[in-house]
Scaffold this active site. Structure first.
Site, PDB file in Angstrom:
ATOM      1  N   GLY A  46       0.850  -1.188   0.000  1.00  0.00           N
ATOM      2  CA  GLY A  46       0.000   0.000   0.000  1.00  0.00           C
ATOM      3  C   GLY A  46       0.883   1.234   0.000  1.00  0.00           C
ATOM      4  O   GLY A  46       2.020   1.192   0.469  1.00  0.00           O
ATOM      5  N   GLN A  51       3.086   9.900   1.340  1.00  0.00           N
ATOM      6  CA  GLN A  51       4.375   9.200   1.344  1.00  0.00           C
ATOM      7  C   GLN A  51       5.244   9.542   0.135  1.00  0.00           C
ATOM      8  O   GLN A  51       6.428   9.209   0.114  1.00  0.00           O
ATOM      9  CB  GLN A  51       4.145   7.687   1.385  1.00  0.00           C
ATOM     10  CG  GLN A  51       3.550   7.227   2.705  1.00  0.00           C
ATOM     11  CD  GLN A  51       3.441   5.725   2.734  1.00  0.00           C
ATOM     12  OE1 GLN A  51       2.520   5.161   2.177  1.00  0.00           O
ATOM     13  NE2 GLN A  51       4.410   5.080   3.361  1.00  0.00           N
ATOM     14  N   CYS A  88       6.273   0.161   7.386  1.00  0.00           N
ATOM     15  CA  CYS A  88       5.824   1.322   6.611  1.00  0.00           C
ATOM     16  C   CYS A  88       6.973   1.747   5.704  1.00  0.00           C
ATOM     17  O   CYS A  88       8.122   1.823   6.148  1.00  0.00           O
ATOM     18  CB  CYS A  88       5.464   2.448   7.580  1.00  0.00           C
ATOM     19  SG  CYS A  88       4.932   3.947   6.734  1.00  0.00           S
ATOM     20  N   LEU A  89       6.666   2.030   4.441  1.00  0.00           N
ATOM     21  CA  LEU A  89       7.710   2.435   3.496  1.00  0.00           C
ATOM     22  C   LEU A  89       8.376   3.740   3.924  1.00  0.00           C
ATOM     23  O   LEU A  89       9.477   4.040   3.490  1.00  0.00           O
ATOM     24  CB  LEU A  89       7.125   2.576   2.085  1.00  0.00           C
ATOM     25  CG  LEU A  89       6.656   1.263   1.433  1.00  0.00           C
ATOM     26  CD1 LEU A  89       5.977   1.542   0.101  1.00  0.00           C
ATOM     27  CD2 LEU A  89       7.808   0.286   1.254  1.00  0.00           C
ATOM     28  N   HIS A 130      -4.116   1.256   7.702  1.00  0.00           N
ATOM     29  CA  HIS A 130      -2.779   1.877   7.709  1.00  0.00           C
ATOM     30  C   HIS A 130      -2.743   3.044   6.710  1.00  0.00           C
ATOM     31  O   HIS A 130      -2.256   4.134   7.031  1.00  0.00           O
ATOM     32  CB  HIS A 130      -1.745   0.796   7.347  1.00  0.00           C
ATOM     33  CG  HIS A 130      -0.325   1.256   7.319  1.00  0.00           C
ATOM     34  ND1 HIS A 130       0.632   0.795   8.197  1.00  0.00           N
ATOM     35  CD2 HIS A 130       0.317   2.142   6.499  1.00  0.00           C
ATOM     36  CE1 HIS A 130       1.798   1.384   7.918  1.00  0.00           C
ATOM     37  NE2 HIS A 130       1.628   2.197   6.889  1.00  0.00           N
ATOM     38  N   GLU A 131      -3.271   2.811   5.501  1.00  0.00           N
ATOM     39  CA  GLU A 131      -3.210   3.845   4.460  1.00  0.00           C
ATOM     40  C   GLU A 131      -4.182   4.995   4.754  1.00  0.00           C
ATOM     41  O   GLU A 131      -3.868   6.159   4.491  1.00  0.00           O
ATOM     42  CB  GLU A 131      -3.502   3.244   3.078  1.00  0.00           C
ATOM     43  CG  GLU A 131      -2.568   2.109   2.654  1.00  0.00           C
ATOM     44  CD  GLU A 131      -1.092   2.423   2.796  1.00  0.00           C
ATOM     45  OE1 GLU A 131      -0.711   3.605   2.710  1.00  0.00           O
ATOM     46  OE2 GLU A 131      -0.309   1.491   3.030  1.00  0.00           O
ATOM     47  N   HIS A 134      -2.540   7.272   7.066  1.00  0.00           N
ATOM     48  CA  HIS A 134      -1.593   8.181   6.400  1.00  0.00           C
ATOM     49  C   HIS A 134      -2.317   9.433   5.901  1.00  0.00           C
ATOM     50  O   HIS A 134      -1.788  10.540   5.985  1.00  0.00           O
ATOM     51  CB  HIS A 134      -0.946   7.499   5.192  1.00  0.00           C
ATOM     52  CG  HIS A 134       0.311   6.734   5.518  1.00  0.00           C
ATOM     53  ND1 HIS A 134       1.396   7.317   6.128  1.00  0.00           N
ATOM     54  CD2 HIS A 134       0.653   5.438   5.294  1.00  0.00           C
ATOM     55  CE1 HIS A 134       2.360   6.409   6.276  1.00  0.00           C
ATOM     56  NE2 HIS A 134       1.937   5.256   5.780  1.00  0.00           N
TER      57      HIS A 134
HETATM   58 ZN    ZN Z   1       2.921   3.462   5.854  1.00  0.00          ZN
END
Ligand code: ZN
Length: 170
Positions: A46, A51, A88-89, A130-131, A134
């Site tokens: 995701g 991000q 998380c990226l 999670h997204e 964000h």
């Molecule tokens: Zn993340």
């Protein structure tokens, strides 16, 4: 295909509530194509617009067989409980177990601006939440105790420092 640069904690764009998507046009489709490319290149499941440095309530995901674009996402209802590891990226290799509801009802808009609702379960529900977080300026760290959160941030900073010293100066 354009792979965008992923921004990392503590970039401010990650901690502010993103602005709603209002234009459902060709540029939005292009942006989500780039987001899918960037997510896949980073081996993520995701990716949310903040991000890649864009304060927009928008995410893409490809998780557990569910490929999705969600603009202006809202988790309308949740049910049950699951505990699983999350990464998380925007937080490098930092991972930690996070409690989340097992099921979530997502309401969002698609690329044409049409509203849709979808019920997601287990890892897909984890990804959606999670997204959506964000888009609200929240990282998964916000679901942990302040002590655990501090420890993980310290660990993350150490790995970042190590990474930076590996870059040859020219
Ligand atoms: Zn993340």
């Amino acid at each position: 295909m354009t792979i965008r640069r992923i921004v990392s904690y503590p970039d401010l764009v990650l901690s502010k509530r993103a602005t709603p998507v209002v234009a459902f046009d060709a540029a939005l489709k292009e942006l989500t194509d780039d987001m899918f490319d960037t997510m896949l290149a980073s081996e993520g499941v995701g990716l949310a617009a903040p991000q890649i440095g864009l304060s927009l309530q928008l995410f893409v995901m490809d998780c557990d067989g569910l490929s999705l674009v969600a603009a202006n996402p809202k988790v309308e209802a949740t049910n049950g409980l699951q505990n699983g590891e999350e990464g998380c990226l925007s937080l490098g290799r930092i991972r930690h177990a996070v409690d989340r509801p097992r099921t979530a009802m997502l309401r969002a808009q698609d690329l044409r601006g049409e509203f849709f609702e979808i019920e997601v379960h287990d890892v897909a529900a984890r990804c959606v939440m999670h997204e959506t977080d964000h888009c609200e300026g929240k990282l998964f760290l916000a679901h942990l105790s302040p002590l655990k959160c501090d420890n993980l941030i310290r660990k993350f900073r150490k790995t970042q420092k190590r990474r930076n010293t590996n870059i040859p100066t020219q």
